[in-house]
Write a protein that holds these residues in place. Structure first.
Motif, mmCIF file in Angstrom:
data_model
loop_
_atom_site.group_PDB
_atom_site.id
_atom_site.type_symbol
_atom_site.label_atom_id
_atom_site.label_comp_id
_atom_site.label_asym_id
_atom_site.label_seq_id
_atom_site.Cartn_x
_atom_site.Cartn_y
_atom_site.Cartn_z
ATOM 1 N N THR A 85 -16.114 -14.496 -31.061
ATOM 2 C CA THR A 85 -14.930 -14.361 -31.914
ATOM 3 C C THR A 85 -15.028 -15.271 -33.136
ATOM 4 O OG1 THR A 85 -13.592 -13.892 -29.952
ATOM 5 C CG2 THR A 85 -12.420 -14.535 -31.949
ATOM 6 N N LEU A 86 -15.455 -16.506 -32.893
ATOM 7 C CA LEU A 86 -15.517 -17.486 -33.983
ATOM 8 C C LEU A 86 -16.555 -17.100 -35.035
ATOM 9 C CD1 LEU A 86 -15.217 -20.848 -31.991
ATOM 10 C CD2 LEU A 86 -13.431 -19.553 -33.153
ATOM 11 N N LEU A 139 -8.506 -9.874 -26.034
ATOM 12 C CA LEU A 139 -9.800 -9.413 -25.535
ATOM 13 C C LEU A 139 -10.283 -10.342 -24.425
ATOM 14 C CD1 LEU A 139 -11.478 -8.666 -29.009
ATOM 15 C CD2 LEU A 139 -10.524 -6.985 -27.423
ATOM 16 N N PRO A 140 -9.635 -10.302 -23.255
ATOM 17 C CA PRO A 140 -10.042 -11.197 -22.156
ATOM 18 C C PRO A 140 -11.510 -10.975 -21.775
ATOM 19 C CG PRO A 140 -7.954 -10.105 -21.666
ATOM 20 C CD PRO A 140 -8.502 -9.437 -22.890
ATOM 21 N N GLU A 195 -7.656 -22.190 -32.230
ATOM 22 C CA GLU A 195 -6.484 -21.375 -31.905
ATOM 23 C C GLU A 195 -6.827 -19.887 -31.948
ATOM 24 O OE1 GLU A 195 -3.561 -22.576 -34.688
ATOM 25 O OE2 GLU A 195 -3.135 -24.480 -33.715
ATOM 26 N N VAL A 196 -7.624 -19.493 -32.937
ATOM 27 C CA VAL A 196 -8.042 -18.087 -33.031
ATOM 28 C C VAL A 196 -8.828 -17.689 -31.781
ATOM 29 C CG1 VAL A 196 -9.517 -16.458 -34.264
ATOM 30 C CG2 VAL A 196 -8.080 -18.039 -35.543
ATOM 31 N N GLY A 197 -9.810 -18.527 -31.409
ATOM 32 C CA GLY A 197 -10.640 -18.217 -30.256
ATOM 33 C C GLY A 197 -9.840 -18.125 -28.974
ATOM 34 N N VAL A 234 -7.398 -14.899 -29.042
ATOM 35 C CA VAL A 234 -8.082 -13.610 -28.892
ATOM 36 C C VAL A 234 -8.596 -13.436 -27.467
ATOM 37 C CG1 VAL A 234 -10.098 -12.269 -29.601
ATOM 38 C CG2 VAL A 234 -8.695 -13.410 -31.320
ATOM 39 N N THR A 235 -9.209 -14.476 -26.908
ATOM 40 C CA THR A 235 -9.810 -14.341 -25.573
ATOM 41 C C THR A 235 -8.774 -14.353 -24.454
ATOM 42 O OG1 THR A 235 -10.183 -16.729 -25.525
ATOM 43 C CG2 THR A 235 -12.002 -15.335 -26.264
#
Length: 379
Positions: free
Chosen positions: A131-132, A123-124, A113-115, A118-119
């Motif tokens: 990120t992970l 931060l596309p 979910e975090v990854g 964020v992406t």
């Protein structure tokens, strides 16, 4: 209290206060739910999802009370040690491994979910592994520093979480319309109950992980009150989050939106000056999700160390973190696959370990105590 005969070695030497326990339960209850729960609940209960959240909170409070009863029967043992004590060597080891796998899967799912968030939203174009890796390094650092540092971190995070949540809620009030909550119980109680199952499992049964940490609370006689208060406070925030989503977006948009809370923050505009504050909800979510991932990660390495009779659990943090980064894309190749598993199977998985397992442990312990009393009476 039941006498225990398993290894009592305390791999974790630190202690947390009952206030820190309450804070950690609150932050874990909020966890990823503040961002992802509104769509899954409104999918079933529509505009009545706020009622589902109240029912889910009542179920969660009962589950939390059950966890405290289990902890008081085995005050010096973690969940993994309790399982081995109750079920013996072979069956206990098998169930312990399955429980550890549950901790691991929750951690991997939360990292996914975090990854994705964020992406896709912040931060596309950033590779998910980048990120992970950054996220898991912070989690590893917190885990290696111990439960006391995690407890203090929760205390530092709490004012920020409360202030951010209050600012976002108050600022969006002008866009709320009570008519979006009507009619109440238009299709009866069944859709509301179905929605409450989802929120009970995803939000209010995940604190079962605290059975790994309750032996490290400095005032064990107060853990019931601390657990219940933490669950209640977290439940209130989840209730308000769902209610605000419905009042601002309505049930249709809330269901179709992947991150309704985040997109509600985008709508905030106060005097043309205070606007585009979605970064605040992102920060709020990152803080609570960090606590959730850290606690589950910590529970996994601590439980595995106890199962393997290791003298130190920190040696497992780095290899486990690297395995998690590698597992994340394998377990959930894309967001659609993750959502399918989340909506159709995850609820049963969580209920198995968050409800049935503690219930069986409590039942066996109470049966043994009653049997022991009966034998003493006969002799």
């Amino acid at each position: 209290m039941i006498k225990t005969g398993v290894n009592k070695a305390m791999l974790e030497k630190g202690k947390i206060s009952t206030r820190q326990l309450t804070i950690l339960v609150t932050l874990l209850t909020i966890g990823d739910s503040i961002l992802v729960i509104p769509p899954s609940t409104t999918h079933y209960a529509r505009q009545n999802a706020w009622i589902s959240s109240l029912i889910g909170m009542a179920v969660g409070l009962l589950a939390i009370y059950m966890y405290s009863k289990v902890a008081k029967l085995y005050p010096k043992l973690t969940l993994i040690q309790i399982i081995q004590k109750v079920f013996g060597k072979w069956l206990g080891t098998l169930l312990s491994l399955l429980t550890l796998m549950y901790f691991l899967v929750v951690t991997v799912g939360s990292m996914r979910e975090v990854g994705d968030f964020v992406t896709s939203e912040m931060l596309p174009g950033t590779p998910i592994p980048a990120t992970l890796i950054l996220f898991i390094l912070i989690v590893i650092m917190a885990t290696r520093l111990g439960i006391e540092v995690i407890g203090r971190t929760g205390e530092i995070f709490t004012p920020m979480v409360i202030i951010l949540f209050l600012i976002l809620t108050v600022a969006i009030i002008p866009q709320m319309e009570i008519v979006r909550m009507l009619p109440i119980l238009e299709d009866g109680i069944k859709p509301v109950l179905r929605g409450s199952i989802s929120i009970s499992a995803y939000t209010f049964l995940e604190p079962v992980v605290f059975l790994m940490f309750l032996p490290y609370v400095n005032q064990p006689q107060k853990i019931t009150k601390s657990l219940l208060l933490g669950c209640f406070l977290g439940g209130i925030i989840i209730f308000l989050t769902i209610a605000v989503s419905i009042l601002v977006l309505g049930p249709d948009l809330t269901t179709r939106d992947i991150y309704p809370s985040y997109n509600i923050a985008r709508r905030i505009s106060v005097g043309g000056i205070f606007e585009r504050v979605e970064a605040m909800i992102a920060l709020l979510w990152m803080l609570t999700l960090f606590i959730e991932v850290t606690l589950y990660f910590y529970a996994f390495v601590l439980g595995l160390s106890q199962l393997l009779n290791l003298k130190e659990f920190r040696v497992l943090t780095l290899p486990t973190g690297l395995i998690l980064v590698a597992l994340t894309p394998l377990i959930a190749p894309n967001y659609s696959y993750y959502n399918t598993v989340f909506d159709n199977y995850w609820v049963y998985y969580v209920i198995t370990f968050g409800l049935f397992l503690p219930l069986v442990l409590l039942g066996v312990a109470m049966f043994r105590r009653a049997l022991s009393k009966d034998l003493k009476f006969r002799n």
